[in-house]
Design an enzyme around this catalytic site. Structure first.
Site, short mmCIF file in Angstrom:
data_model
loop_
_atom_site.label_atom_id
_atom_site.label_comp_id
_atom_site.label_asym_id
_atom_site.label_seq_id
_atom_site.Cartn_x
_atom_site.Cartn_y
_atom_site.Cartn_z
N HIS A 265 0.85 -1.19 0.00
CA HIS A 265 0.00 0.00 0.00
C HIS A 265 0.88 1.23 0.00
CE1 HIS A 265 -3.17 2.84 1.16
NE2 HIS A 265 -3.97 1.94 0.63
N GLU A 320 -8.00 -5.21 -0.20
CA GLU A 320 -8.54 -5.99 -1.31
C GLU A 320 -8.46 -7.49 -1.06
OE1 GLU A 320 -10.12 -4.16 -3.00
OE2 GLU A 320 -9.06 -2.64 -4.15
#
Ligand code: ACO
Length: 379
Positions: A265, A320
């Site tokens: 991320h 996700e």
């Protein structure tokens, strides 16, 4: 050349400005002030208007969270049903090929919806509410039209998430399924100045309308590095096949220069709090996918290998990874995952549109020019 300059005089030497600090991907650049979402990447915290994401998942619903983002008020029983789809949108959705990606259909639907509305400046919470309530109906309509089925009218008694499931399937969802998808919507509602939200703010900053801003945001979210990942998570887990294959698959995938979907991320260095919340939701679902245990095994291996390969750059599980089993568990096909994420993010996008408009300055960054120096065209 000025009028007073002799015709054969050499032009003055153009001053080349010294390159200014440049941050690829705008990493670390502060481009807005926001009171909406606080993403604490180091500690793995996410707050919406100060409230912890874990508490909002446990005690809130998506309409209450959306209302909190738009107005700043916490009304836990706030009701937001889905809205009807204008005829112009239905006509357009029917004209699309059944093979169209749901994200393309949703982006198109939002664009056509904008053309049917009087969206005056400045954008209002009513506009935000109307668009957020419209889009689930539009996506459900496309999902049915492409199967040769008729769209279903909204049920005004249902809140947005159960309403979306009803319009998708034609039957009411059981309470557990509706609750699991609602938790996903809460988790996906807002996340600071990510690429799609920044896109929405850039478009708003030109005094364009809320539908244009959200259509642009959907385009940004469509990319696999942003919102396209959960579909690929399912594919990757199926490719692994069994826990014994996990280590070899992880190492081979990274060695080929590919990325493990659902990991890494731009902001989080700690475990993504959204992944933590969704893992709990996934594990407590009645209809969890049969590959959830394999996914957990793959996660363990992936975290170990990523830590070994990138000791200085913590790469953890992102939202996700566990969005994938929740979305599959509530009965969505993987090709609907990115568009469902887009539905959830409507609350955050539209809240940022309102915030940007409230203290607007056109967003116009600068670039260091790296092309050729001034020169004459070839004769
Ligand atoms: N798998 C393997 N390696 C990775 C991964 C990954 N998922 N993520 C980062 N890396 C590697 C990079 O290749 C890079 O290696 P290098 O230094 O040898 O070139 C190193 O780790 C550092 O990468 P970052 O600078 O941390 O990555 P960046 O901030 O540019 O990108 C991103 C973040 C796009 C999310 C990236 O981690 C990625 O592609 N992840 C996979 C896709 C994904 O899960 N996307 C969903 C994100 S969450 C969301 O948008 C809602």
């Amino acid at each position: 050349m000025t009028d007073s300059m002799p015709p054969d005089a050499a032009p003055p030497e153009a001053a080349t400005p010294a390159p200014r600090p440049y941050s690829p991907g705008l990493e670390g650049v502060v481009a807005a002030e926001t009171a909406l979402g606080y993403v604490d990447g180091a500690a793995g915290r996410l707050l919406y208007r100060g409230y912890r994401i874990g508490d909002l998942v446990e005690r809130g619903t998506y309409p209450a969270v959306a209302n909190l983002l738009w107005t700043g008020e916490w009304e836990p029983h706030h009701h937001l049903p889905t809205a009807a789809v204008p005829d112009a949108v239905l006509t357009t959705l029917r004209a699309l090929p059944s093979t169209a990606k749901p994200m393309d259909a949703l982006r198109t639907a939002v664009s056509v919806w904008g053309a049917t509305q009087k969206l005056e400046w400045p954008p209002t919470p009513e506009q935000a509410r109307a668009l957020t309530a419209f889009s689930p109906s539009a996506l459900a309509a496309f999902a049915r039209i492409r199967q040769g089925l008729e769209p279903i009218e909204p049920d005004p008694d249902l809140d947005l998430v159960p309403g979306f499931l009803y319009q998708l399937n034609g039957t009411p969802a059981d309470a557990g399924t509706a609750r699991a998808l609602d938790a996903y919507f809460v988790v996906g509602a807002e996340h600071g100045l990510n690429a799609s939200t920044f896109t929405a703010r850039v478009i708003t900053s030109t005094r364009s309308d809320i539908a244009s801003a959200v259509a642009g945001a959907i385009g940004a979210l469509k990319g696999p590095l942003h919102g396209g990942a959960p579909t690929e998570v399912v594919e990757q887990i199926h490719t692994v096949g069994s826990p014994e294959r996990a280590e070899a698959w992880v190492r081979e995938t990274i060695a080929r220069g590919e990325r493990l979907m659902g990991f890494g991320h731009r902001v989080y260095r700690a475990y993504d709090p959204r992944a933590k919340a969704l893992r709990q939701v996934a594990e407590s679902m009645d209809h969890k996918p049969d590959w959830l245990a394999l996914a957990i095994a793959v996660e363990d291996v992936a975290l170990r290998v990523l830590a070994e390969l990138h000791p200085d750059r913590p790469l953890k599980t992102n939202v996700e990874f566990y969005a994938a089993p929740v979305l599959q568990g509530v009965g969505l096909t993987p090709d609907l995952f990115p568009a469902t994420f887009a539905l959830a993010r409507h609350a955050g996008w539209t809240a940022h549109v309102l915030e940007q408009a409230a203290s607007n300055r056109i967003i116009r960054p600068d670039a260091n020019y790296t092309g050729p120096a001034e020169r004459d065209l070839p004769a």
